[in-house]
Design a protein around this motif. Structure first.
Motif, PDB file in Angstrom:
ATOM      1  N   PHE A   1       0.816  -1.225   0.000  1.00 45.19           N
ATOM      2  CA  PHE A   1       0.000   0.000   0.000  1.00 45.19           C
ATOM      3  C   PHE A   1       0.844   1.267   0.000  1.00 45.19           C
ATOM      4  N   CYS A   2       0.541   2.145  -0.933  1.00 48.69           N
ATOM      5  CA  CYS A   2       1.179   3.464  -0.924  1.00 48.69           C
ATOM      6  C   CYS A   2       0.326   4.385  -0.062  1.00 48.69           C
ATOM      7  N   PHE A   3       0.842   5.580   0.148  1.00 44.18           N
ATOM      8  CA  PHE A   3       0.153   6.579   0.974  1.00 44.18           C
ATOM      9  C   PHE A   3      -1.263   6.861   0.455  1.00 44.18           C
ATOM     10  N   GLY A   4      -1.385   7.025  -0.884  1.00 44.70           N
ATOM     11  CA  GLY A   4      -2.680   7.401  -1.467  1.00 44.70           C
ATOM     12  C   GLY A   4      -3.715   6.296  -1.313  1.00 44.70           C
ATOM     13  N   VAL A   5      -3.297   5.061  -1.507  1.00 42.24           N
ATOM     14  CA  VAL A   5      -4.230   3.941  -1.389  1.00 42.24           C
ATOM     15  C   VAL A   5      -4.620   3.730   0.074  1.00 42.24           C
ATOM     16  N   LYS A   6      -3.641   3.877   0.955  1.00 45.45           N
ATOM     17  CA  LYS A   6      -3.928   3.709   2.387  1.00 45.45           C
ATOM     18  C   LYS A   6      -4.949   4.761   2.836  1.00 45.45           C
TER      19      LYS A   6
ATOM     20  N   ARG B   1     -12.181   7.342  -6.065  1.00 42.70           N
ATOM     21  CA  ARG B   1     -10.989   6.589  -5.643  1.00 42.70           C
ATOM     22  C   ARG B   1      -9.705   7.385  -5.885  1.00 42.70           C
ATOM     23  N   SER B   2      -8.591   6.811  -5.457  1.00 46.18           N
ATOM     24  CA  SER B   2      -7.325   7.554  -5.470  1.00 46.18           C
ATOM     25  C   SER B   2      -6.899   7.997  -6.870  1.00 46.18           C
ATOM     26  N   HIS B   3      -7.352   7.281  -7.930  1.00 52.21           N
ATOM     27  CA  HIS B   3      -7.013   7.679  -9.307  1.00 52.21           C
ATOM     28  C   HIS B   3      -7.605   9.025  -9.705  1.00 52.21           C
TER      29      HIS B   3
ATOM     30  N   THR C   1      -9.359  11.115  -3.847  1.00 48.19           N
ATOM     31  CA  THR C   1      -8.334  11.390  -4.874  1.00 48.19           C
ATOM     32  C   THR C   1      -6.984  11.580  -4.187  1.00 48.19           C
ATOM     33  N   CYS C   2      -5.980  10.858  -4.655  1.00 50.97           N
ATOM     34  CA  CYS C   2      -4.652  10.993  -4.050  1.00 50.97           C
ATOM     35  C   CYS C   2      -4.131  12.421  -4.280  1.00 50.97           C
ATOM     36  N   PRO C   3      -3.534  13.042  -3.268  1.00 52.92           N
ATOM     37  CA  PRO C   3      -3.030  14.418  -3.435  1.00 52.92           C
ATOM     38  C   PRO C   3      -2.038  14.550  -4.606  1.00 52.92           C
ATOM     39  N   PHE C   4      -1.315  13.480  -4.917  1.00 47.79           N
ATOM     40  CA  PHE C   4      -0.370  13.558  -6.049  1.00 47.79           C
ATOM     41  C   PHE C   4      -1.125  13.630  -7.390  1.00 47.79           C
ATOM     42  N   VAL C   5      -2.271  12.953  -7.450  1.00 48.14           N
ATOM     43  CA  VAL C   5      -3.096  13.016  -8.662  1.00 48.14           C
ATOM     44  C   VAL C   5      -3.800  14.377  -8.718  1.00 48.14           C
ATOM     45  N   ARG C   6      -4.271  14.826  -7.564  1.00 47.71           N
ATOM     46  CA  ARG C   6      -4.931  16.141  -7.495  1.00 47.71           C
ATOM     47  C   ARG C   6      -3.984  17.222  -8.020  1.00 47.71           C
TER      48      ARG C   6
ATOM     49  N   GLN D   1       1.683  10.346 -16.047  1.00 50.78           N
ATOM     50  CA  GLN D   1       0.918   9.480 -15.138  1.00 50.78           C
ATOM     51  C   GLN D   1       1.792   9.119 -13.934  1.00 50.78           C
ATOM     52  N   THR D   2       1.211   9.095 -12.757  1.00 49.64           N
ATOM     53  CA  THR D   2       1.996   8.918 -11.522  1.00 49.64           C
ATOM     54  C   THR D   2       2.802   7.614 -11.493  1.00 49.64           C
ATOM     55  N   THR D   3       2.335   6.610 -12.231  1.00 49.32           N
ATOM     56  CA  THR D   3       2.981   5.296 -12.126  1.00 49.32           C
ATOM     57  C   THR D   3       3.991   5.014 -13.237  1.00 49.32           C
TER      58      THR D   3
ATOM     59  N   ILE E   1       5.519  11.920 -11.569  1.00 45.60           N
ATOM     60  CA  ILE E   1       5.608  10.540 -11.075  1.00 45.60           C
ATOM     61  C   ILE E   1       5.681  10.622  -9.546  1.00 45.60           C
ATOM     62  N   CYS E   2       4.913   9.793  -8.871  1.00 47.13           N
ATOM     63  CA  CYS E   2       4.893   9.963  -7.410  1.00 47.13           C
ATOM     64  C   CYS E   2       6.028   9.160  -6.769  1.00 47.13           C
ATOM     65  N   ASN E   3       6.455   9.640  -5.615  1.00 45.49           N
ATOM     66  CA  ASN E   3       7.581   9.023  -4.910  1.00 45.49           C
ATOM     67  C   ASN E   3       7.344   7.558  -4.593  1.00 45.49           C
ATOM     68  N   ALA E   4       6.089   7.261  -4.224  1.00 43.56           N
ATOM     69  CA  ALA E   4       5.775   5.874  -3.831  1.00 43.56           C
ATOM     70  C   ALA E   4       6.100   4.942  -4.992  1.00 43.56           C
ATOM     71  N   THR E   5       5.761   5.384  -6.188  1.00 40.34           N
ATOM     72  CA  THR E   5       6.015   4.557  -7.366  1.00 40.34           C
ATOM     73  C   THR E   5       7.512   4.369  -7.551  1.00 40.34           C
ATOM     74  N   LYS E   6       8.230   5.495  -7.492  1.00 42.44           N
ATOM     75  CA  LYS E   6       9.669   5.436  -7.743  1.00 42.44           C
ATOM     76  C   LYS E   6      10.375   4.571  -6.683  1.00 42.44           C
TER      77      LYS E   6
HETATM   78 FE1  F3S Z   1      -0.276   5.880  -4.533  1.00 42.94          FE
HETATM   79 FE2  F3S Z   1      -0.990   8.316  -4.896  1.00 42.94          FE
HETATM   80 FE3  F3S Z   1       1.272   7.477  -5.772  1.00 42.94          FE
HETATM   81  S1  F3S Z   1      -2.296   6.557  -5.028  1.00 42.94           S
HETATM   82  S2  F3S Z   1       0.974   5.336  -6.266  1.00 42.94           S
HETATM   83  S3  F3S Z   1       0.700   7.662  -3.634  1.00 42.94           S
HETATM   84  S4  F3S Z   1      -0.119   8.788  -6.848  1.00 42.94           S
END
Ligand code: F3S
Length: 280
Positions: A11-16, A73-75, A96-101, A162-164, A190-195
């Motif tokens: 789980f990343c921050f946004g999904v959590k 959802r977070s997307h 909505t995940c703040p990184f997507v926002r 796209q964040t991923t 690209i979000c940190n969680a992905t990287k």
């Molecule tokens: Fe997760 Fe948000 Fe990144 S949902 S993968 S932290 S854009």
């Protein structure tokens, strides 16, 4: 056999945050109010089933929801989904995940400023479809280097990703896009969680003999982890959605196996897999 879990996985921050918001809503409102998720909350079948058992219905089209609360959802979603929900007097649980926002805000502001928008990402992914809805669905959406030639020259160009997406892939495409405009704003979104998950997966894949990636088959970020691990371990990278798909023969003659998990994979699914691997 030695089993090593990647430094960042699951789980990343946004999904959590999205999961917490939904469980809070279930606790607060219980069954007294209809609760809809606009599309599956996360790309994980097991979690979607668990939420369904708690009364969260999945509906893809907001037009079909007449009352109750709707979970974004977070997307994220297109801008007009908010106005439609308002017209129908639906309550919004906005996960909505703040990184997507942030991407939606960039796209909206630069579109207002008459920039052409380019989204580097999968045109069929809900996050990308949602982002495009913040510039009146007028973005150029490209996924591969060869798609760059489809982009006409523009005076002002705003590029988001796209964040991923994987960072090297983004950098290659962004570099080519530099020829496509006069005034160019490039945002690495690209979000940190992905990287973190991608870097940790690559590092681990180099150190082990086989990699197991656990996560939904429809999860874009899980698929990216599979691709990265395959670059390092082409013949011994395996993608499973749960422990049940693990095949013992994959691990014959393997002394060290690595495990990573997509950002929408719950901890209990990772734990089940680790337990089974540790027993082998
Ligand atoms: Fe997760 Fe948000 Fe990144 S949902 S993968 S932290 S854009």
């Amino acid at each position: 056999m030695k089993v090593i879990l990647a430094d960042y996985s699951g789980f990343c921050f946004g999904v959590k945050k999205a999961m917490d918001m939904v469980y809070d809503e279930i606790k607060e409102k219980g069954m007294e109010k209809e609760l809809y998720s606009l599309g599956p909350l996360i790309h994980n079948q097991q979690v979607v089933e668990e939420l369904e058992n708690k009364g969260v219905k999945v509906e893809d089209d907001i037009e079909k929801i007449q009352k109750g609360s709707v979970i974004i959802r977070s997307h994220g979603v297109q801008k007009d989904v908010y106005s439609l929900a308002g017209e129908k007097s639906l309550d919004i649980v906005d996960a909505t995940c703040p990184f997507v926002r942030r991407i939606q805000n960039i796209v909206e502001n630069y579109h207002k400023d008459k920039y052409e928008i380019v989204i580097i990402g999968n045109p069929n992914h809900p996050e990308v479809i949602g982002i495009n809805g913040w510039c009146n669905n007028q973005a150029f959406i490209i996924q591969e280097e060869e798609d760059v030639k489809k982009i006409p020259y523009s005076e002002k160009l705003c590029i988001v990703v796209q964040t991923t997406m994987s960072t090297p892939h983004f950098q290659k495409i962004a570099k080519l896009l530099e020829e496509k405009g006069n005034k160019i704003e490039i945002f690495n979104t690209i979000c940190n969680a992905t990287k973190e998950r991608q870097d940790a997966a690559r590092k681990l894949a180099k150190e082990v003999q086989a990699m197991i990636v656990v996560g939904g088959y429809h999860s874009s970020n899980t698929q990216k982890l599979v691709d990265i691990c395959k670059e390092e371990r082409p013949s011994t990278t395996y993608h499973v959605e749960s422990v049940h798909e693990l095949q013992d023969e994959w691990l014959i003659d393997i002394d060290v196996v690595g495990v990573t998990a997509g950002a929408s994979t719950p901890q209990w699914i990772i734990d089940e897999l680790l337990q089974k691997l540790n027993r082998i």
